[in-house]
Design a protein around this motif. Structure first.
Motif, PDB file in Angstrom:
ATOM      1  N   TYR A   1      61.486  77.533  -1.315  1.00  0.00           N
ATOM      2  CA  TYR A   1      60.655  76.792  -0.376  1.00  0.00           C
ATOM      3  C   TYR A   1      61.534  75.737   0.286  1.00  0.00           C
ATOM      4  N   PHE A   2      61.349  75.526   1.582  1.00  0.00           N
ATOM      5  CA  PHE A   2      62.175  74.536   2.265  1.00  0.00           C
ATOM      6  C   PHE A   2      61.391  73.889   3.395  1.00  0.00           C
ATOM      7  N   ALA A   3      61.712  72.616   3.643  1.00  0.00           N
ATOM      8  CA  ALA A   3      61.072  71.834   4.697  1.00  0.00           C
ATOM      9  C   ALA A   3      62.078  71.654   5.826  1.00  0.00           C
ATOM     10  N   TYR A   4      61.592  71.756   7.077  1.00  0.00           N
ATOM     11  CA  TYR A   4      62.527  71.702   8.198  1.00  0.00           C
ATOM     12  C   TYR A   4      61.811  71.326   9.486  1.00  0.00           C
ATOM     13  N   ALA A   5      62.620  70.955  10.485  1.00  0.00           N
ATOM     14  CA  ALA A   5      62.123  70.695  11.835  1.00  0.00           C
ATOM     15  C   ALA A   5      62.403  71.926  12.683  1.00  0.00           C
TER      16      ALA A   5
ATOM     17  N   ALA B   1      60.934  63.824  18.994  1.00  0.00           N
ATOM     18  CA  ALA B   1      59.857  63.145  18.271  1.00  0.00           C
ATOM     19  C   ALA B   1      58.486  63.670  18.672  1.00  0.00           C
ATOM     20  N   GLU B   2      58.342  64.065  19.940  1.00  0.00           N
ATOM     21  CA  GLU B   2      57.035  64.481  20.436  1.00  0.00           C
ATOM     22  C   GLU B   2      56.775  65.971  20.268  1.00  0.00           C
ATOM     23  N   THR B   3      57.823  66.785  20.318  1.00  0.00           N
ATOM     24  CA  THR B   3      57.583  68.235  20.389  1.00  0.00           C
ATOM     25  C   THR B   3      58.084  69.030  19.199  1.00  0.00           C
ATOM     26  N   ALA B   4      58.937  68.468  18.355  1.00  0.00           N
ATOM     27  CA  ALA B   4      59.422  69.213  17.191  1.00  0.00           C
ATOM     28  C   ALA B   4      58.273  69.489  16.227  1.00  0.00           C
ATOM     29  N   ARG B   5      58.279  70.662  15.649  1.00  0.00           N
ATOM     30  CA  ARG B   5      57.302  71.007  14.611  1.00  0.00           C
ATOM     31  C   ARG B   5      57.927  70.744  13.248  1.00  0.00           C
ATOM     32  N   ARG B   6      57.142  70.205  12.334  1.00  0.00           N
ATOM     33  CA  ARG B   6      57.615  69.944  10.971  1.00  0.00           C
ATOM     34  C   ARG B   6      56.925  70.931  10.045  1.00  0.00           C
ATOM     35  N   LEU B   7      57.717  71.804   9.429  1.00  0.00           N
ATOM     36  CA  LEU B   7      57.158  72.956   8.731  1.00  0.00           C
ATOM     37  C   LEU B   7      57.697  73.070   7.305  1.00  0.00           C
TER      38      LEU B   7
ATOM     39  N   ILE C   1      54.206  78.282   5.434  1.00  0.00           N
ATOM     40  CA  ILE C   1      53.031  78.111   4.582  1.00  0.00           C
ATOM     41  C   ILE C   1      52.310  76.783   4.837  1.00  0.00           C
ATOM     42  N   PHE C   2      52.974  75.837   5.534  1.00  0.00           N
ATOM     43  CA  PHE C   2      52.311  74.557   5.777  1.00  0.00           C
ATOM     44  C   PHE C   2      53.013  73.849   6.933  1.00  0.00           C
ATOM     45  N   GLU C   3      52.257  72.980   7.614  1.00  0.00           N
ATOM     46  CA  GLU C   3      52.830  72.193   8.698  1.00  0.00           C
ATOM     47  C   GLU C   3      52.561  70.720   8.436  1.00  0.00           C
ATOM     48  N   ALA C   4      53.622  69.961   8.198  1.00  0.00           N
ATOM     49  CA  ALA C   4      53.551  68.521   7.958  1.00  0.00           C
ATOM     50  C   ALA C   4      54.972  67.989   7.923  1.00  0.00           C
ATOM     51  N   MET C   5      55.125  66.654   8.134  1.00  0.00           N
ATOM     52  CA  MET C   5      56.442  66.019   8.096  1.00  0.00           C
ATOM     53  C   MET C   5      56.809  65.732   6.646  1.00  0.00           C
ATOM     54  N   VAL C   6      57.294  66.751   5.960  1.00  0.00           N
ATOM     55  CA  VAL C   6      57.525  66.678   4.515  1.00  0.00           C
ATOM     56  C   VAL C   6      58.896  66.108   4.220  1.00  0.00           C
ATOM     57  N   ARG C   7      58.930  65.188   3.254  1.00  0.00           N
ATOM     58  CA  ARG C   7      60.176  64.582   2.803  1.00  0.00           C
ATOM     59  C   ARG C   7      60.718  65.296   1.561  1.00  0.00           C
ATOM     60  N   ARG C   8      59.874  65.463   0.554  1.00  0.00           N
ATOM     61  CA  ARG C   8      60.316  66.092  -0.679  1.00  0.00           C
ATOM     62  C   ARG C   8      59.310  67.132  -1.149  1.00  0.00           C
ATOM     63  N   LEU C   9      59.834  68.147  -1.833  1.00  0.00           N
ATOM     64  CA  LEU C   9      59.044  69.225  -2.415  1.00  0.00           C
ATOM     65  C   LEU C   9      59.271  69.230  -3.923  1.00  0.00           C
ATOM     66  N   ALA C  10      58.205  69.439  -4.695  1.00  0.00           N
ATOM     67  CA  ALA C  10      58.360  69.514  -6.150  1.00  0.00           C
ATOM     68  C   ALA C  10      57.225  70.340  -6.733  1.00  0.00           C
ATOM     69  N   PHE C  11      57.563  71.239  -7.630  1.00  0.00           N
ATOM     70  CA  PHE C  11      56.532  71.989  -8.349  1.00  0.00           C
ATOM     71  C   PHE C  11      56.140  71.219  -9.602  1.00  0.00           C
TER      72      PHE C  11
END
Length: 417
Positions: free
Chosen positions: A138-142, A158-164, A183-193
């Motif tokens: 799983y990875f978070a990216y712009a 800042a206005e048009t990038a998608r955070r996924l 699987i999700f759209e949000a400005m995610v900083r960290r992921l943890a199970f």
């Protein structure tokens, strides 16, 4: 492989130790340094004793800082493959395998289009708890704007990038990603199970977006909780409340840039990058409000009070610990190995502006002592992770970003102490 470290000068024993190390081919010694003072005299009144500025911890044993590579561009996320190699993200949009000698494999193919601007781009990384069987990462990216695979002008980011957040399967030969799905759209900083098998994601609500942290139908400034496929668990605290997004697990966070589950309690802990001062360590529990921006131990960047200047409010959680002045925390981990018994059960926080590694001694949920390691190296630390060998590994941010391994210095030579 290059070695790095800071040794004290003008001390005969240390000099002789350096000679001995050079002859033996060992790495240079980095002296563990505790903080001796703070940057200014801003000391907000804590809610209880021990909530900030804990006493100095007993100094760690001498450490060897071994630089494995300096060939990464702004490394951000680090996870361990079953065979003991590292999987590392670079914000510029690369995913690399790094072995124990610091050798980098070619970038893994198959990443989706990534929009990299400054430190924005490819960020955190997590392995599925069942990775050995399903090979899911799983990875978070712009990403580029909706409907495009090409980044737009930098000023439009800042206005048009998608955070996924995406899930993909790492091929058996570790050269490509397969079956990539958002699987999700949000400005995610960290992921943890979590121990419950759910995916926890921290999201940012800093300066311009600060009000979002208290907007319960907005995803900024939250901890989110989903199933591994991005669907919503039925036991999330506000499922069924139309005024609150079902993914929200907790709210009122500014920039939770580190997240880890305490192995002793199974609870999620985060470190939060505050405004000017007010960096926080929080224990995040379901349905709780952590206060940003209505309460904080920080100030505006012009040193004016933030909001009404409140540091406490009924129904709002207090930070477990806070730093004022800021250290700019960037990741959090718990040390569980016995390679350095002095550290077992401690929490570690990397810092950016602080340019050190904070070691926190804990009794239950409380920080009782703090030590600052890696002081004086003038390197911004992005991520810390415990390796399968029990060593502690650091990702250093920058265009020549590095991986550094921390191990205890052997004590077989009497000149070493």
């Amino acid at each position: 492989m290059r070695e790095t470290g800071r040794a004290a000068t003008g001390h005969i024993a240390i000099y002789l130790l350096g000679v001995w190390l050079a002859v033996s081919g060992a790495a240079a010694v980095g002296v563990a340094e505790a903080q001796t003072s703070f940057a200014d005299d801003f000391v907000p009144q804590p809610a209880y004793a021990g909530q900030t500025r804990a006493p100095l911890a007993t100094q760690s044993p001498r450490l060897i800082f071994t630089t494995l590579t300096t060939d990464l561009f702004n490394p951000f996320g680090l996870q361990w493959l079953p065979d003991g190699r590292m999987l590392v993200t670079e914000s510029v949009g690369r995913l690399r395998v790094v072995d124990s000698n610091g050798t980098l494999a070619e970038p893994i193919e198959g990443l989706p289009p990534i929009w990299a601007v400054g430190f924005n781009g490819l960020h955190d990384l997590a392995l599925d708890p069942g990775f050995a069987e399903n090979r899911h990462i799983y990875f978070a990216y712009a990403a580029p704007p909706e409907g495009s695979t090409i980044p737009g002008p930098e000023e439009d980011f800042a206005e048009t990038a998608r955070r996924l957040v995406a899930r993909a399967r790492l091929s058996e030969d570790e050269t490509r990603l397969e079956d990539v799905e958002i699987i999700f759209e949000a400005m995610v900083r960290r992921l943890a199970f979590g121990p419950d098998g759910k995916l926890y994601m921290t999201t940012q609500a800093a300066q311009a977006q600060r009000a979002n942290a208290q907007d319960m139908n907005h995803l900024g400034g939250k901890v989110l909780r989903t199933n591994p496929d991005g669907s919503i668990p039925e036991d999330n605290p506000w499922v069924g409340d139309d005024s609150i997004h079902d993914a929200v697990f907790a709210n009122g966070l500014r920039d939770p840039s580190g997240a880890a589950f305490n192995p002793g309690t199974g609870e999620l802990w985060t470190v939060e990058h505050g405004p000017r001062g007010g960096d926080e360590l929080n224990i995040v529990r379901a349905g709780r409000n952590y206060g940003w921006p209505i309460i904080t131990y920080g100030r505006e960047y012009d040193e004016e009070p933030l909001g009404d200047g409140l540091t406490a409010m009924d129904g709002v959680e207090q930070p477990n610990y806070f730093w004022a002045p800021s250290i700019a925390p960037s990741s959090l981990m718990f040390y569980t190995a016995d390679l350095i018994p002095h550290w077992t059960g401690n929490a570690f926080v990397t810092t950016l502006a602080g340019e050190h590694l904070a070691r926190l001694e804990l009794v239950g949920d409380r920080v009782v002592a703090e030590e600052r390691l890696f002081v004086g190296n003038e390197q911004r630390l992005r991520t810390a992770s415990q390796g399968p060998d029990g060593a502690l590994y650091l990702l250093v941010a920058g265009e020549q970003g590095s991986v550094i391994r921390l191990t205890p210095k052997p004590v077989t030579n009497p000149l070493a102490e």
